[in-house]
Design a protein around this motif. Structure first.
Motif, PDB file in Angstrom:
ATOM      1  N   GLN A  11      39.225  17.793  51.723  1.00 29.87           N
ATOM      2  CA  GLN A  11      40.270  18.437  50.918  1.00 29.87           C
ATOM      3  C   GLN A  11      39.738  19.364  49.831  1.00 29.87           C
ATOM      4  OE1 GLN A  11      42.622  15.667  48.294  1.00 29.87           O
ATOM      5  NE2 GLN A  11      41.581  14.085  49.479  1.00 29.87           N
ATOM      6  N   PRO A  12      38.609  19.079  49.158  1.00 33.39           N
ATOM      7  CA  PRO A  12      38.110  20.066  48.185  1.00 33.39           C
ATOM      8  C   PRO A  12      37.773  21.408  48.829  1.00 33.39           C
ATOM      9  CG  PRO A  12      37.097  17.929  47.809  1.00 33.39           C
ATOM     10  CD  PRO A  12      37.795  17.840  49.130  1.00 33.39           C
ATOM     11  N   LEU A  13      37.198  21.360  50.033  1.00 33.13           N
ATOM     12  CA  LEU A  13      36.850  22.597  50.730  1.00 33.13           C
ATOM     13  C   LEU A  13      38.114  23.341  51.157  1.00 33.13           C
ATOM     14  CD1 LEU A  13      34.718  24.456  51.975  1.00 33.13           C
ATOM     15  CD2 LEU A  13      34.776  23.016  54.035  1.00 33.13           C
ATOM     16  N   ALA A  14      39.086  22.623  51.707  1.00 38.34           N
ATOM     17  CA  ALA A  14      40.333  23.261  52.133  1.00 38.34           C
ATOM     18  C   ALA A  14      41.038  23.906  50.947  1.00 38.34           C
ATOM     19  CB  ALA A  14      41.242  22.233  52.796  1.00 38.34           C
ATOM     20  N   ARG A  15      41.114  23.190  49.831  1.00 38.64           N
ATOM     21  CA  ARG A  15      41.764  23.744  48.639  1.00 38.64           C
ATOM     22  C   ARG A  15      41.072  25.028  48.184  1.00 38.64           C
ATOM     23  NH1 ARG A  15      42.930  17.999  46.842  1.00 38.64           N
ATOM     24  NH2 ARG A  15      45.197  17.978  46.529  1.00 38.64           N
ATOM     25  N   MET A  16      39.747  24.981  48.129  1.00 37.19           N
ATOM     26  CA  MET A  16      39.018  26.158  47.658  1.00 37.19           C
ATOM     27  C   MET A  16      39.232  27.344  48.594  1.00 37.19           C
ATOM     28  SD  MET A  16      36.044  28.073  48.283  1.00 37.19           S
ATOM     29  CE  MET A  16      34.767  27.018  48.998  1.00 37.19           C
ATOM     30  N   GLU A  17      39.162  27.138  49.898  1.00 37.93           N
ATOM     31  CA  GLU A  17      39.375  28.230  50.852  1.00 37.93           C
ATOM     32  C   GLU A  17      40.768  28.827  50.699  1.00 37.93           C
ATOM     33  OE1 GLU A  17      37.597  27.755  54.976  1.00 37.93           O
ATOM     34  OE2 GLU A  17      37.518  25.681  54.275  1.00 37.93           O
ATOM     35  N   LEU A  18      41.777  27.966  50.584  1.00 38.35           N
ATOM     36  CA  LEU A  18      43.154  28.445  50.448  1.00 38.35           C
ATOM     37  C   LEU A  18      43.348  29.184  49.128  1.00 38.35           C
ATOM     38  CD1 LEU A  18      45.037  25.349  51.909  1.00 38.35           C
ATOM     39  CD2 LEU A  18      44.735  27.580  52.999  1.00 38.35           C
ATOM     40  N   GLN A  19      42.708  28.711  48.070  1.00 39.92           N
ATOM     41  CA  GLN A  19      42.809  29.412  46.788  1.00 39.92           C
ATOM     42  C   GLN A  19      42.235  30.814  46.885  1.00 39.92           C
ATOM     43  OE1 GLN A  19      40.850  26.767  44.050  1.00 39.92           O
ATOM     44  NE2 GLN A  19      42.440  25.196  44.213  1.00 39.92           N
ATOM     45  N   VAL A  20      41.100  30.940  47.552  1.00 41.12           N
ATOM     46  CA  VAL A  20      40.489  32.270  47.709  1.00 41.12           C
ATOM     47  C   VAL A  20      41.407  33.170  48.540  1.00 41.12           C
ATOM     48  CG1 VAL A  20      38.552  33.545  48.702  1.00 41.12           C
ATOM     49  CG2 VAL A  20      38.119  31.435  47.429  1.00 41.12           C
ATOM     50  N   VAL A  21      41.921  32.632  49.645  1.00 41.11           N
ATOM     51  CA  VAL A  21      42.779  33.435  50.519  1.00 41.11           C
ATOM     52  C   VAL A  21      44.053  33.860  49.805  1.00 41.11           C
ATOM     53  CG1 VAL A  21      44.270  33.316  52.557  1.00 41.11           C
ATOM     54  CG2 VAL A  21      41.902  32.533  52.699  1.00 41.11           C
ATOM     55  N   TYR A  22      44.757  32.887  49.206  1.00 40.18           N
ATOM     56  CA  TYR A  22      46.059  33.189  48.597  1.00 40.18           C
ATOM     57  C   TYR A  22      45.930  34.059  47.345  1.00 40.18           C
ATOM     58  CZ  TYR A  22      48.076  29.581  51.668  1.00 40.18           C
ATOM     59  OH  TYR A  22      48.488  28.855  52.752  1.00 40.18           O
ATOM     60  N   SER A  23      44.776  34.081  46.710  1.00 42.35           N
ATOM     61  CA  SER A  23      44.593  34.934  45.526  1.00 42.35           C
ATOM     62  C   SER A  23      44.068  36.313  45.890  1.00 42.35           C
ATOM     63  CB  SER A  23      43.617  34.276  44.542  1.00 42.35           C
ATOM     64  OG  SER A  23      42.320  34.185  45.107  1.00 42.35           O
ATOM     65  N   THR A  24      43.704  36.520  47.157  1.00 44.89           N
ATOM     66  CA  THR A  24      43.064  37.775  47.557  1.00 44.89           C
ATOM     67  C   THR A  24      43.899  38.593  48.539  1.00 44.89           C
ATOM     68  OG1 THR A  24      40.886  36.726  47.305  1.00 44.89           O
ATOM     69  CG2 THR A  24      40.969  38.807  48.518  1.00 44.89           C
ATOM     70  N   LEU A  25      44.389  37.966  49.590  1.00 44.44           N
ATOM     71  CA  LEU A  25      45.025  38.695  50.690  1.00 44.44           C
ATOM     72  C   LEU A  25      46.200  39.551  50.217  1.00 44.44           C
ATOM     73  CD1 LEU A  25      45.289  39.270  53.731  1.00 44.44           C
ATOM     74  CD2 LEU A  25      46.686  37.187  53.922  1.00 44.44           C
ATOM     75  N   TYR A  26      47.082  38.985  49.419  1.00 50.99           N
ATOM     76  CA  TYR A  26      48.307  39.695  49.027  1.00 50.99           C
ATOM     77  C   TYR A  26      48.060  40.669  47.883  1.00 50.99           C
ATOM     78  CZ  TYR A  26      49.285  35.302  51.301  1.00 50.99           C
ATOM     79  OH  TYR A  26      49.220  34.225  52.149  1.00 50.99           O
ATOM     80  N   GLN A  27      46.948  40.496  47.177  1.00 57.92           N
ATOM     81  CA  GLN A  27      46.555  41.475  46.164  1.00 57.92           C
ATOM     82  C   GLN A  27      45.970  42.717  46.826  1.00 57.92           C
ATOM     83  OE1 GLN A  27      46.864  41.294  42.850  1.00 57.92           O
ATOM     84  NE2 GLN A  27      47.601  39.204  42.643  1.00 57.92           N
ATOM     85  N   ARG A  28      45.146  42.484  47.818  1.00 63.37           N
ATOM     86  CA  ARG A  28      44.457  43.603  48.456  1.00 63.37           C
ATOM     87  C   ARG A  28      45.354  44.330  49.460  1.00 63.37           C
ATOM     88  NH1 ARG A  28      38.693  43.263  50.629  1.00 63.37           N
ATOM     89  NH2 ARG A  28      39.280  45.459  50.695  1.00 63.37           N
ATOM     90  N   ILE A  29      46.337  43.622  50.023  1.00 63.39           N
ATOM     91  CA  ILE A  29      47.292  44.270  50.933  1.00 63.39           C
ATOM     92  C   ILE A  29      48.691  43.990  50.389  1.00 63.39           C
ATOM     93  CG2 ILE A  29      47.935  44.656  53.338  1.00 63.39           C
ATOM     94  CD1 ILE A  29      45.446  43.266  54.240  1.00 63.39           C
ATOM     95  N   PRO A  30      49.064  44.665  49.303  1.00 66.26           N
ATOM     96  CA  PRO A  30      50.325  44.334  48.633  1.00 66.26           C
ATOM     97  C   PRO A  30      51.572  44.623  49.462  1.00 66.26           C
ATOM     98  CG  PRO A  30      49.332  46.290  47.665  1.00 66.26           C
ATOM     99  CD  PRO A  30      48.314  45.716  48.583  1.00 66.26           C
ATOM    100  N   THR A  31      51.453  45.489  50.485  1.00 66.74           N
ATOM    101  CA  THR A  31      52.616  45.812  51.310  1.00 66.74           C
ATOM    102  C   THR A  31      52.613  45.032  52.635  1.00 66.74           C
ATOM    103  OG1 THR A  31      51.443  47.720  52.247  1.00 66.74           O
ATOM    104  CG2 THR A  31      52.859  48.108  50.315  1.00 66.74           C
ATOM    105  N   LEU A  32      51.817  43.980  52.700  1.00 60.13           N
ATOM    106  CA  LEU A  32      51.747  43.173  53.921  1.00 60.13           C
ATOM    107  C   LEU A  32      53.149  42.708  54.319  1.00 60.13           C
ATOM    108  CD1 LEU A  32      49.543  41.779  55.824  1.00 60.13           C
ATOM    109  CD2 LEU A  32      50.010  39.717  54.478  1.00 60.13           C
ATOM    110  N   ARG A  33      53.480  42.860  55.594  1.00 57.76           N
ATOM    111  CA  ARG A  33      54.789  42.431  56.082  1.00 57.76           C
ATOM    112  C   ARG A  33      54.702  42.083  57.568  1.00 57.76           C
ATOM    113  NH1 ARG A  33      54.811  48.004  56.043  1.00 57.76           N
ATOM    114  NH2 ARG A  33      55.652  49.037  57.913  1.00 57.76           N
ATOM    115  N   LEU A  34      55.708  41.368  58.048  1.00 56.24           N
ATOM    116  CA  LEU A  34      55.763  41.038  59.461  1.00 56.24           C
ATOM    117  C   LEU A  34      55.955  42.300  60.296  1.00 56.24           C
ATOM    118  CD1 LEU A  34      58.002  37.836  59.723  1.00 56.24           C
ATOM    119  CD2 LEU A  34      55.521  37.999  60.003  1.00 56.24           C
ATOM    120  N   ALA A  35      55.318  42.321  61.475  1.00 56.20           N
ATOM    121  CA  ALA A  35      55.490  43.431  62.403  1.00 56.20           C
ATOM    122  C   ALA A  35      56.487  43.069  63.495  1.00 56.20           C
ATOM    123  CB  ALA A  35      54.150  43.814  63.019  1.00 56.20           C
TER     124      ALA A  35
END
Length: 399
Positions: free
Chosen positions: A351-375
């Motif tokens: 769980q510590p590893l999963a939490r850390m990975e998810l924190q990195v993903v959720y703090s990065t993906l939507y910042q770097r691709i702010p217009t991300l949307r379903l296709a």
């Protein structure tokens, strides 16, 4: 009284919620009988407090070899396949678990954060440079945890398609016992061969650490290989599904996505968001399976020795006595009492590893691709209704 089939069917228009028939059992009683595909009728524990009490009760066994254990899917004879330590009881469970605890301790995991951040950024760079739309599962959600767990274990990432394909078979509820036994055998053979190579040429990875214990007579090569299978599958399947399903849930809840995106990576809000998504989504939707070793009085019922028990974390994490307005995704709440990782001695090692990975993903993906949307539309997304781990097979996105 009707005995509901478990794990039940999710409503098409509410793909993030537990199956309605199973969730309604929480209102009926704290313990109810449910019917499995093999015709057995174990107890389903519906409420958060009772689930935690039983998960911490030494009279409740995780040993899949015990008569009465509620098997989650079609299986072969229990003695035919090697089992992992998560399906054992103490003291053997504790002895084997201690051998792999150190790499998953919080300080060790935090030291991995810059490397995980680079993996995430590199994969986003590749997506941004490529054609649109893109399947977020294949391009991002699967590679992130697969690259991380391969590096931690010392498994060549070039073999990722092999272990991902076989792990899909192992967690598919519709696969036959023989099909899963064959997939398990292939993965076991692969890890056993890899351990053999590390005996000859050890490195600095987790599997090489197990090789040292084999040399000291603390661990058999068979147990080491099976531990490798467990960590390889658990290390990528669960987190990959959380990345993709969490992204879809946020896209379908734009106010919550805006809250996360506008936080500018605030670590407190990001951590809270991870915990809330873990509570809300519950990708492990087969429930945690146990069998009673003795008669247990709980919630006005008696669970007799030898009876199967299912602790349904998806409805436990939607218990209104613990979580206000539980069917609403609310990233501003702090639901740390959720049981997405289990509870007690068998709670998730990684769980510590999963939490850390998810924190990195959720703090990065939507910042770097702010217009991300379903296709595509949500009703065209292929959800994993046939697996013991819930998620989506594909997630077409664009920006």
């Amino acid at each position: 009284m009707t005995i509901e089939a478990f794990p039940g069917v999710r409503a098409e228009k509410c793909p993030f919620d537990p199956p309605p028939a199973i969730q309604s059992l929480q209102e009926r009683a704290p313990l109810v009988r449910v019917r499995l595909s093999d015709g057995s009728t174990p107890w389903l524990v519906t409420r958060h407090a009772d689930q935690k009490a039983l998960l911490a009760d030494a009279r409740v066994s995780s040993d899949v070899r015990r008569p009465g254990y509620p098997m989650p899917m079609a299986t072969v004879r229990r003695s035919e396949a090697p089992i992992s330590f998560i399906l054992m009881d103490d003291p053997e469970h504790a002895r084997l678990r201690r051998m792999v605890t150190a790499p998953f301790m919080i300080k060790r995991v935090e030291a991995m954060r810059p490397g995980v951040q680079k993996i995430v950024d590199d994969l986003i760079d590749t997506m941004l440079a490529g054609p649109k739309p893109v399947d977020l599962v294949r391009a991002f959600a699967l590679p992130v945890p697969s690259l991380v767990i391969c590096a931690l274990l010392g498994v060549p990432y070039d073999d990722h398609e092999f272990f991902q394909d076989n792990s899909k078979t192992l967690i598919n509820r519709n696969a036959s016992g023989d099909e899963r036994l064959a997939a398990s055998g292939r993965l076991f053979g692969y890890l056993d061969d890899l351990i053999g190579k590390k005996i000859e040429n050890p490195g600095e990875d987790l599997l090489s650490g197990l090789v040292e214990r084999i040399g000291r007579g603390e661990l058999t090569r068979r147990d080491a290989a099976q531990m490798g299978v467990l960590m390889l599958i658990a290390g990528h399947e669960t987190t990959a599904n959380m990345i993709a399903l969490g992204t879809l849930a946020l896209l379908e809840n734009p106010a919550q996505l805006d809250l996360l995106r506008s936080s500018s990576g605030d670590p407190v809000l990001v951590a809270s968001a991870v915990e809330e998504l873990l509570r809300y989504l519950n990708i492990t939707h087969n429930g945690r399976r146990r069998v009673a070793l003795a008669d247990i009085e709980i919630a006005g019922e008696t669970i007799h020795a030898g009876e199967g028990i299912i602790l349904a974390n998806d409805i436990g994490n939607r218990d209104p006595s613990v979580f206000a307005d539980p069917d609403r995704l609310d990233l501003s709440r702090n639901p740390r009492q959720h049981i997405a990782f289990g509870f007690g001695v068998h709670q998730c090692l990684g769980q510590p590893l999963a939490r850390m990975e998810l924190q990195v993903v959720y703090s990065t993906l939507y910042q770097r691709i702010p217009t991300l949307r379903l296709a595509t539309s949500v009703d065209q997304i292929p959800f994993k209704h046939d697996g013991s781990v819930y998620g989506v097979y594909e997630l077409p996105v664009t920006w």
